[in-house]
Design an enzyme around this catalytic site. Structure first.
Site, mmCIF file in Angstrom:
data_model
loop_
_atom_site.group_PDB
_atom_site.id
_atom_site.type_symbol
_atom_site.label_atom_id
_atom_site.label_comp_id
_atom_site.label_asym_id
_atom_site.label_seq_id
_atom_site.Cartn_x
_atom_site.Cartn_y
_atom_site.Cartn_z
ATOM 1 N N GLU A 1 0.846 -1.209 0.000
ATOM 2 C CA GLU A 1 0.000 0.000 0.000
ATOM 3 C C GLU A 1 0.871 1.244 0.000
ATOM 4 O O GLU A 1 1.984 1.207 0.532
ATOM 5 C CB GLU A 1 -0.810 0.068 1.314
ATOM 6 C CG GLU A 1 -2.050 -0.734 1.345
ATOM 7 C CD GLU A 1 -2.756 -0.613 2.695
ATOM 8 O OE1 GLU A 1 -2.209 -0.024 3.630
ATOM 9 O OE2 GLU A 1 -3.869 -1.126 2.782
ATOM 10 N N LYS B 1 2.395 4.410 1.494
ATOM 11 C CA LYS B 1 2.589 4.897 2.875
ATOM 12 C C LYS B 1 2.449 6.415 2.827
ATOM 13 O O LYS B 1 3.367 7.121 2.412
ATOM 14 C CB LYS B 1 3.968 4.492 3.400
ATOM 15 C CG LYS B 1 4.198 4.885 4.866
ATOM 16 C CD LYS B 1 5.544 4.386 5.348
ATOM 17 C CE LYS B 1 5.710 4.448 6.851
ATOM 18 N NZ LYS B 1 5.509 5.733 7.462
ATOM 19 N N ARG C 1 -1.096 10.048 11.721
ATOM 20 C CA ARG C 1 -1.952 8.893 12.009
ATOM 21 C C ARG C 1 -3.215 9.366 12.696
ATOM 22 O O ARG C 1 -3.165 10.206 13.608
ATOM 23 C CB ARG C 1 -1.206 7.933 12.927
ATOM 24 C CG ARG C 1 -1.929 6.614 13.239
ATOM 25 C CD ARG C 1 -1.559 5.596 12.222
ATOM 26 N NE ARG C 1 -2.090 4.274 12.439
ATOM 27 C CZ ARG C 1 -1.329 3.196 12.628
ATOM 28 N NH1 ARG C 1 -0.031 3.301 12.714
ATOM 29 N NH2 ARG C 1 -1.869 2.009 12.722
ATOM 30 N N ARG D 1 -1.900 9.049 17.296
ATOM 31 C CA ARG D 1 -1.237 7.770 17.556
ATOM 32 C C ARG D 1 -0.945 7.589 19.041
ATOM 33 O O ARG D 1 -0.707 6.495 19.503
ATOM 34 C CB ARG D 1 0.025 7.608 16.708
ATOM 35 C CG ARG D 1 1.159 8.479 17.129
ATOM 36 C CD ARG D 1 2.396 8.197 16.305
ATOM 37 N NE ARG D 1 3.322 7.340 16.998
ATOM 38 C CZ ARG D 1 4.142 6.491 16.425
ATOM 39 N NH1 ARG D 1 4.142 6.366 15.131
ATOM 40 N NH2 ARG D 1 4.969 5.771 17.113
ATOM 41 N N GLU E 1 -4.763 7.917 7.797
ATOM 42 C CA GLU E 1 -3.748 8.967 7.821
ATOM 43 C C GLU E 1 -4.408 10.233 7.290
ATOM 44 O O GLU E 1 -5.045 10.211 6.233
ATOM 45 C CB GLU E 1 -2.571 8.525 6.918
ATOM 46 C CG GLU E 1 -1.354 9.394 6.983
ATOM 47 C CD GLU E 1 -0.330 8.959 8.059
ATOM 48 O OE1 GLU E 1 -0.634 8.095 8.895
ATOM 49 O OE2 GLU E 1 0.775 9.523 8.035
ATOM 50 N N GLU F 1 5.612 8.432 1.367
ATOM 51 C CA GLU F 1 6.941 8.117 1.911
ATOM 52 C C GLU F 1 7.512 6.817 1.360
ATOM 53 O O GLU F 1 8.665 6.504 1.582
ATOM 54 C CB GLU F 1 6.813 7.910 3.420
ATOM 55 C CG GLU F 1 7.008 9.128 4.256
ATOM 56 C CD GLU F 1 7.118 8.715 5.711
ATOM 57 O OE1 GLU F 1 8.150 8.993 6.322
ATOM 58 O OE2 GLU F 1 6.174 8.094 6.227
ATOM 59 N N LYS G 1 1.799 -5.559 3.872
ATOM 60 C CA LYS G 1 1.028 -6.198 4.948
ATOM 61 C C LYS G 1 0.597 -7.602 4.575
ATOM 62 O O LYS G 1 0.155 -7.840 3.444
ATOM 63 C CB LYS G 1 -0.220 -5.353 5.247
ATOM 64 C CG LYS G 1 0.099 -3.923 5.635
ATOM 65 C CD LYS G 1 -1.152 -3.096 5.807
ATOM 66 C CE LYS G 1 -0.801 -1.674 6.191
ATOM 67 N NZ LYS G 1 -1.985 -0.827 6.332
ATOM 68 N N ARG H 1 4.858 -3.229 17.224
ATOM 69 C CA ARG H 1 5.642 -3.014 16.010
ATOM 70 C C ARG H 1 5.770 -4.403 15.426
ATOM 71 O O ARG H 1 6.612 -5.184 15.837
ATOM 72 C CB ARG H 1 6.992 -2.403 16.355
ATOM 73 C CG ARG H 1 7.673 -1.755 15.184
ATOM 74 C CD ARG H 1 8.846 -0.910 15.613
ATOM 75 N NE ARG H 1 8.470 0.406 16.114
ATOM 76 C CZ ARG H 1 8.105 1.432 15.337
ATOM 77 N NH1 ARG H 1 8.088 1.304 14.036
ATOM 78 N NH2 ARG H 1 7.756 2.589 15.871
ATOM 79 N N LYS I 1 7.659 -1.702 6.412
ATOM 80 C CA LYS I 1 7.651 -0.437 5.665
ATOM 81 C C LYS I 1 8.889 -0.370 4.787
ATOM 82 O O LYS I 1 9.969 -0.792 5.204
ATOM 83 C CB LYS I 1 7.554 0.767 6.601
ATOM 84 C CG LYS I 1 8.567 0.794 7.718
ATOM 85 C CD LYS I 1 8.401 2.032 8.604
ATOM 86 C CE LYS I 1 9.217 1.904 9.850
ATOM 87 N NZ LYS I 1 9.196 3.048 10.734
HETATM 88 P P1 ATP Z 1 7.321 6.767 10.662
HETATM 89 O O1 ATP Z 1 8.362 7.790 10.892
HETATM 90 O O2 ATP Z 1 7.667 5.790 9.584
HETATM 91 O O3 ATP Z 1 5.942 7.323 10.537
HETATM 92 P P2 ATP Z 1 6.334 5.617 13.005
HETATM 93 O O4 ATP Z 1 7.078 5.009 14.131
HETATM 94 O O5 ATP Z 1 5.511 6.814 13.258
HETATM 95 O O6 ATP Z 1 7.402 5.899 11.935
HETATM 96 P P3 ATP Z 1 5.786 3.302 11.501
HETATM 97 O O7 ATP Z 1 5.318 2.064 12.147
HETATM 98 O O8 ATP Z 1 7.203 3.343 11.204
HETATM 99 O O9 ATP Z 1 5.362 4.537 12.382
HETATM 100 O O10 ATP Z 1 4.999 3.547 10.171
HETATM 101 C C1 ATP Z 1 3.643 3.436 10.187
HETATM 102 C C2 ATP Z 1 3.044 4.810 10.056
HETATM 103 O O11 ATP Z 1 2.861 5.133 8.690
HETATM 104 C C3 ATP Z 1 1.675 4.790 10.633
HETATM 105 O O12 ATP Z 1 1.738 5.201 11.976
HETATM 106 C C4 ATP Z 1 0.883 5.752 9.782
HETATM 107 O O13 ATP Z 1 0.890 7.021 10.391
HETATM 108 C C5 ATP Z 1 1.641 5.846 8.490
HETATM 109 N N1 ATP Z 1 0.944 5.264 7.333
HETATM 110 C C6 ATP Z 1 0.782 5.880 6.147
HETATM 111 N N2 ATP Z 1 0.165 5.092 5.261
HETATM 112 C C7 ATP Z 1 -0.094 3.926 5.875
HETATM 113 C C8 ATP Z 1 -0.712 2.710 5.465
HETATM 114 N N3 ATP Z 1 -1.172 2.524 4.225
HETATM 115 N N4 ATP Z 1 -0.801 1.717 6.391
HETATM 116 C C9 ATP Z 1 -0.336 1.884 7.653
HETATM 117 N N5 ATP Z 1 0.265 3.020 8.083
HETATM 118 C C10 ATP Z 1 0.394 4.039 7.203
#
Ligand code: ATP
Length: 680
Positions: A307, A309, A314, A348, A380, A479, A484, A498, A504
């Site tokens: 998907e 990102k 969040r 979040r 998001e 990004e 998944k 996590r 990712k």
């Molecule tokens: P990052 O700096 O990558 O956002 P993080 O620790 O906040 O780090 P991660 O687990 O690394 O979170 O990445 C997941 C984040 O990416 C989610 O918290 C969400 O905000 C964002 N996101 C964007 N698109 C998606 C998607 N399609 N599915 C899940 N999360 C997504």
């Protein structure tokens, strides 16, 4: 539990069944916890105390647990303490009759306002003898202080603090030097812990997870004793622990769980405690990967989905239609009321974002189908270019006001990109496969251009197709990709984890730039040359949830624009403190000290080229083996500032454990590279 010797003497003879839990009893437990570093002992002290509460005064279990966590309510309730030093010092002065200048001098010398309060208290005779504090009265008093707003708020807060402090440590008052702050970290002084709770930082070394596990043990012991059995077996204890962990993961609210437990016991919690709209759950997070081939290796033979990102914030949207029939009282705030129902947006961190996104809440009825009566949606929010009809970079979103936004004033529009559905029409979906959840999501909402969309995806395992999707995602200002698992239990939604079932792939990794870390700003150095009026470099740290310490990891002076530096100077200046907090873990070398220290408040995302060991920093020092035997900490090489992480609190920063893992993984990779070279 066997790690503690039982004492025959009852330390609290005044605490009789049915009577409110004495706050002094809780403080004794706090002190025992604070004075050991052994995790089993910490957990045993905690659980023994909770068992005692359950045996004598079960109705006080909730305030006891909340105070153990240093909280007054669940995060989503938005009740925050974090009272400033100056107000607390004023209250200490006025309660004990000590001169403010002396208190300030003490604070400068001791560096822990809790200890300053304890010291001030024990040197102060009392004229009258107020009733001893109880846990419920302290919780109540703190809550009153936290919710004070409006005109004269500061004065009323000071009055509230004075009321609590003047009833604290009565048995010590007047006994000169009864509290020896140099021994046992000041002992079980009530003033000390009241002040620390007010500051919003207990610093007991008691992690939230430890409280959860200890609580489950106490609950099991209590239930088993009620049935006339003497001791629960290990298997029963473990069963109870898993029950509470699972329930809490879906419904992180002791306000709901504890009353349900008191009514029906731990093994019946599932009957009434499941995910429910209004109580945000901690989101599932992803593991980083360094390449598409790594993804293919990890998910080999499984069906998965890639998907976009999206690069925004969040958001967890909760909704209950007015017409929905629910078997629980939903605490969804009325702030998101519209013609269809009540809704909320949570961050979040489970903070209520409804005041930041009233525009999203206002438009929500346009994209909910009529058959959708209640839901919890994972998504998001992304800045949206209304003219070009496309996603805008993250930086645009950051320019939005965080609070009290008025719909008519919104300049940066946002579009909601939904990627998961956790609850629909009265039914939790977290234990359904991702394929089913996605299908349910796509059936429950109607996309509206620029307002609401589903995350773009492709269920492919072809390297080239994934590569193309990644490139398209980057062109669409995303990004990178989230990958998944689609089917079976490994695709279930795992709150707060996590998970290795979500990967990712960020565009930056592919350029070989390395991962990013979210770090807390602890100190700064004044700039040189053009930058003398602002800070030119900063000292950053990761967080260790086990010890509750911030462990330093690098100095950073790269990646800041001049504009950013003056903004940072402006926001950091007011939180300068005289000396490092006792829970900052940094090298003691003279030349390693920053020019100023800060309260731990801001979290920044930082990129690094790689990680190395350095005697200057303390990060993960106890987790990595230092070949030189000096116990050096991990540090970042060539760190570069990426952005402020306003959605993260200091305790959400990258953990010392994660830093340790990153360092070790890098060692493995470089070892492999070296081995490959050697093989050639
Ligand atoms: P990052 O700096 O990558 O956002 P993080 O620790 O906040 O780090 P991660 O687990 O690394 O979170 O990445 C997941 C984040 O990416 C989610 O918290 C969400 O905000 C964002 N996101 C964007 N698109 C998606 C998607 N399609 N599915 C899940 N999360 C997504």
């Amino acid at each position: 539990q066997s790690t503690l010797k039982s004492t025959t003497k009852d330390p609290f003879p005044d605490w009789r069944p049915g009577e409110p839990v004495p706050y002094a009893a809780l403080c004794t437990t706090f002190s025992l916890i604070e004075n050991t570093t052994k995790r089993l002992e910490i957990s045993a002290h905690c659980s023994l105390f909770l068992r005692q509460v359950l045996r004598l005064t079960p109705e006080d279990l909730l305030p006891t647990v909340l105070l153990m966590l240093g909280k007054l309510a669940a995060d989503y309730a938005g009740v925050e303490l974090g009272i400033g030093e100056s107000l607390i010092m004023k209250a200490i002065g006025e309660t004990t009759g000590r001169n403010l200048a002396i208190i300030k001098a003490d604070q400068k010398e001791i560096g822990d306002l809790g200890l300053v309060a304890a010291k001030s208290r024990s040197n102060q005779p009392t004229m009258f003898k107020p009733k001893p504090l109880t846990v419920r009265a302290v919780h109540h008093g703190l809550m009153d202080i936290a919710v004070i707003e409006g005109q004269g708020a500061q004065g009323r807060k000071v009055a509230g603090i004075k009321k609590l402090l003047s009833a604290a440590d009565i048995h010590l008052a007047g006994k000169k030097n009864a509290v020896d702050i140099t021994k046992d970290k000041g002992g079980p002084s009530e003033s000390k812990y009241i002040v620390r709770t007010l500051e919003g930082k207990m610093r007991l070394g008691l992690a939230d997870k430890t409280v959860l596990v200890a609580l489950s043990h106490a609950m099991v012991w209590h239930d088993v004793a009620k049935e006339g059995n003497k001791m629960p077996g290990q298997d029963v204890i473990l069963k109870g622990e898993n029950m509470l962990k699972n329930v809490y993961n879906e419904l992180p609210s002791y306000e709901v769980i504890i009353p349900a437990y008191l009514e029906n016991g731990i093994f019946n919690l599932r009957d009434s405690c499941n995910l429910q709209p209004g109580v945000p759950l901690k989101p599932m997070l992803a593991r980083p990967t360094k390449s598409i081939t790594e993804v293919l290796d990890r998910f080999e033979g499984k069906d998965f989905s890639c998907e976009y990102k999206y690069d925004g914030e969040r958001a967890q949207i909760h909704f209950v239609a007015h017409s929905a029939k629910l078997d629980f009282a939903t605490p969804v705030a009325a702030s998101g009321k519209n013609e269809k129902g009540v809704s909320n947006i949570f961050s979040r961190n489970s903070e209520d974002l409804s005041k930041k996104y009233p525009d999203v809440l206002a438009k929500l009825p346009t994209w909910i189908k009529d058959s959708t009566q209640s839901f919890v949606l994972d998504c998001e929010t992304v800045a949206w270019d209304v003219n070009e009809k496309k996603v805008l970079p993250f930086q645009q979103l950051m320019t939005r006001k965080r609070k009290d936004v008025k719909v008519e004033d919104v300049k940066v529009k946002v579009c909601v990109f939904a990627f998961d559905l956790l609850y629909l029409n009265g039914e939790p979906l977290v234990n359904k496969s991702f394929r089913e959840r996605r299908e349910a999501m796509r059936g429950a909402f109607e996309p509206v251009e620029g307002e609401f969309a589903f995350a773009v995806y492709n269920n492919t395992s072809e390297l080239e197709q994934i590569q193309t999707l990644l490139e398209e995602s980057v062109k669409a200002s995303c990004e990178g990709l989230m990958v998944k698992m689609l089917d079976g239990p490994s695709s279930f939604y795992e709150p707060s984890r996590r998970s290795q079932n979500w990967l990712k792939v960020k565009k930056d990794y592919l350029a070989g730039a390395g991962d990013s870390l979210d770090l807390v700003v602890l100190g700064a150095y004044y700039g040189k040359g053009k930058r003398t009026s602002v800070f030119g470099a900063f000292l950053l740290a990761c967080f260790n949830p086990e010890t509750q310490n911030y462990e330093t990891v690098c100095n950073i002076g790269t990646g800041f624009s001049e504009e950013m530096l003056s903004h940072l100077h402006e926001i950091l200046n007011p939180i300068i403190i005289e000396r490092p907090k006792p829970f900052y873990s940094h090298s003691s070398g003279n030349k390693d000290q920053p020019d100023v220290w800060f309260e731990p408040r801001y979290v920044w995302e930082v990129k690094t080229a790689d990680l190395t060991l350095s005697p200057r920093y303390r990060a993960a020092a106890d987790q990595v083996s230092d070949p030189s035997g000096q116990g050096r900490g991990v540090s970042l090489r060539f760190p570069r500032f990426i952005r402020e992480r306003e959605d993260k609190k200091p305790d959400d920063a990258t953990t010392a454990k994660q830093v340790g893992v990153m360092y070790r993984e890098q060692q493995v990779v470089s070892g492999q590279k070296k081995a490959a070279v050697d093989d050639d």
